[in-house]
Write a protein that holds these residues in place. Structure first.
Motif, short mmCIF file in Angstrom:
data_model
loop_
_atom_site.label_atom_id
_atom_site.label_comp_id
_atom_site.label_asym_id
_atom_site.label_seq_id
_atom_site.Cartn_x
_atom_site.Cartn_y
_atom_site.Cartn_z
N TYR A 92 -0.55 3.32 -0.25
CA TYR A 92 -0.84 2.23 0.68
C TYR A 92 -1.41 1.02 -0.08
CZ TYR A 92 -0.07 5.52 4.52
OH TYR A 92 0.49 6.43 5.38
N GLY A 93 -2.20 1.29 -1.09
CA GLY A 93 -2.77 0.23 -1.92
C GLY A 93 -1.67 -0.54 -2.64
N ARG A 110 -5.29 12.74 -0.43
CA ARG A 110 -5.96 11.49 -0.06
C ARG A 110 -5.73 10.42 -1.14
NH1 ARG A 110 -7.08 10.62 4.17
NH2 ARG A 110 -8.71 12.10 4.68
N ARG A 111 -5.87 10.84 -2.42
CA ARG A 111 -5.70 9.89 -3.52
C ARG A 111 -4.28 9.33 -3.54
NH1 ARG A 111 -9.22 11.53 -8.83
NH2 ARG A 111 -11.21 11.46 -7.76
N ALA A 112 -3.31 10.21 -3.32
CA ALA A 112 -1.90 9.77 -3.31
C ALA A 112 -1.67 8.80 -2.15
CB ALA A 112 -0.99 10.98 -3.19
N GLY A 129 8.90 1.26 2.95
CA GLY A 129 9.41 0.50 4.08
C GLY A 129 8.72 -0.84 4.20
N ALA A 130 7.39 -0.85 4.04
CA ALA A 130 6.61 -2.09 4.14
C ALA A 130 7.00 -3.05 3.04
CB ALA A 130 5.12 -1.77 4.05
N MET A 131 7.20 -2.52 1.82
CA MET A 131 7.58 -3.38 0.69
C MET A 131 8.98 -3.94 0.90
SD MET A 131 5.91 -1.80 -2.75
CE MET A 131 6.21 -0.09 -2.67
N PHE A 132 9.88 -3.12 1.40
CA PHE A 132 11.26 -3.55 1.64
C PHE A 132 11.30 -4.65 2.71
CE2 PHE A 132 15.26 -3.15 4.02
CZ PHE A 132 16.17 -3.41 3.00
N MET A 133 10.54 -4.45 3.78
CA MET A 133 10.49 -5.43 4.87
C MET A 133 9.95 -6.77 4.38
SD MET A 133 11.45 -4.17 7.90
CE MET A 133 10.48 -4.75 9.25
N LEU A 181 5.26 10.95 3.77
CA LEU A 181 5.15 9.95 4.84
C LEU A 181 4.54 8.65 4.33
CD1 LEU A 181 4.01 12.02 7.95
CD2 LEU A 181 6.06 10.63 7.78
N ALA A 182 3.49 8.79 3.50
CA ALA A 182 2.83 7.61 2.93
C ALA A 182 3.80 6.87 2.01
CB ALA A 182 1.59 8.03 2.16
#
Lengths: 97, 143
Positions: free
Chosen positions: A75-76, A68-70, B126-130, B119-120
């Protein structure tokens, strides 16, 4: 009809497990969300810590959710990158205009 | 209006079943739902800890209607009724840690879900590249 809150957070301690002189009590935290009219709900339950009792002393060992932390960290990072990029772009536009 | 009473009774029964299902769902929100049964191996006892998420939703309903006048002329019943219900849900669990208890004390070992982390990572990348590509494009257009 009994009134119950729509969103509830609970921290509960489970049944103790004893091995020799060591007793372990698991703790869990749950979030409960009830849909309107009691037509269902959502439950998120996760372990938070174990209480280890030994020789009259109690130690609390927190349970760290590394996955979860990773996930939150990654995402952050993407979110921060996006916000910084937007701010820089806005500044550049203001500079030119 | 016997059919109306029947429908209400049936709907209430369905709602009661739904409520019972809801109570079962709430049982997940207990430590027993998160911590597995202790496994004893010699002096050691191992307990698994998992994250559990469940969701459930259902609905029931019914209705009574009167047939149009032409149908009544044909000698058909003047009222009809119907009831129904539906529901859905999901349950997901993920191991978080393994707790080892020995006479020396307790120890926590984390469980890492490499697939979720990967996956994260690729989603964030991907989001940063876009975002970077879009900004580059916009900057070139301004020039």
């Amino acid at each position: 009809m009994e009134w119950r809150p729509a969103v509830r957070r609970e921290t509960v301690t489970g049944a103790p497990v004893t091995v020799g002189t060591v007793t372990v009590r698991p703790q869990a935290r749950s979030w409960l969300v009830r849909w309107p009219c009691d037509m269902g709900g959502f439950v998120w339950n996760r372990p938070i810590a174990v209480l280890v009792e030994r020789g009259g002393e109690t130690a609390r060992i927190p349970i760290v959710d590394v996955t979860r932390r990773a996930q939150v960290g990654l995402y952050g990072l993407a979110l921060v990158f996006g916000l910084v990029a937007l701010v820089l772009a806005a500044r550049q536009r203001a500079h030119r205009g | 209006m016997d059919s109306g009473i029947e429908i209400i009774t049936k709907t209430l029964q369905d709602a009661q079943q739904g409520r019972e299902l809801m109570e079962k769902l709430l049982r997940v929100a207990s430590p027993e739902g998160v911590y597995g049964q202790p496994i004893v191996a010699g002096e050691y006892t191992v307990i698994t800890a998992s994250e559990v998420r469940t969701s459930l939703g259902y609905g029931v309903g019914g209705g009574v209607g009167t047939n149009p006048a032409e149908k009544q002329e044909q000698g058909q019943a003047d009222t009809s009724f119907g009831s129904g219900g539906g529901g859905g849900g999901f349950a997901a669990g993920r191991p978080v840690a393994v707790i080892t208890v020995s006479p020396q004390g307790g120890k926590m070992g984390p469980v890492v879900d490499a697939t979720k982390v990967a996956l994260a990572f690729f989603t964030a990348l991907g989001a940063m590249f876009m975002m970077f590509a879009q900004m580059n494009k916009a900057a070139r257009r301004q020039r």
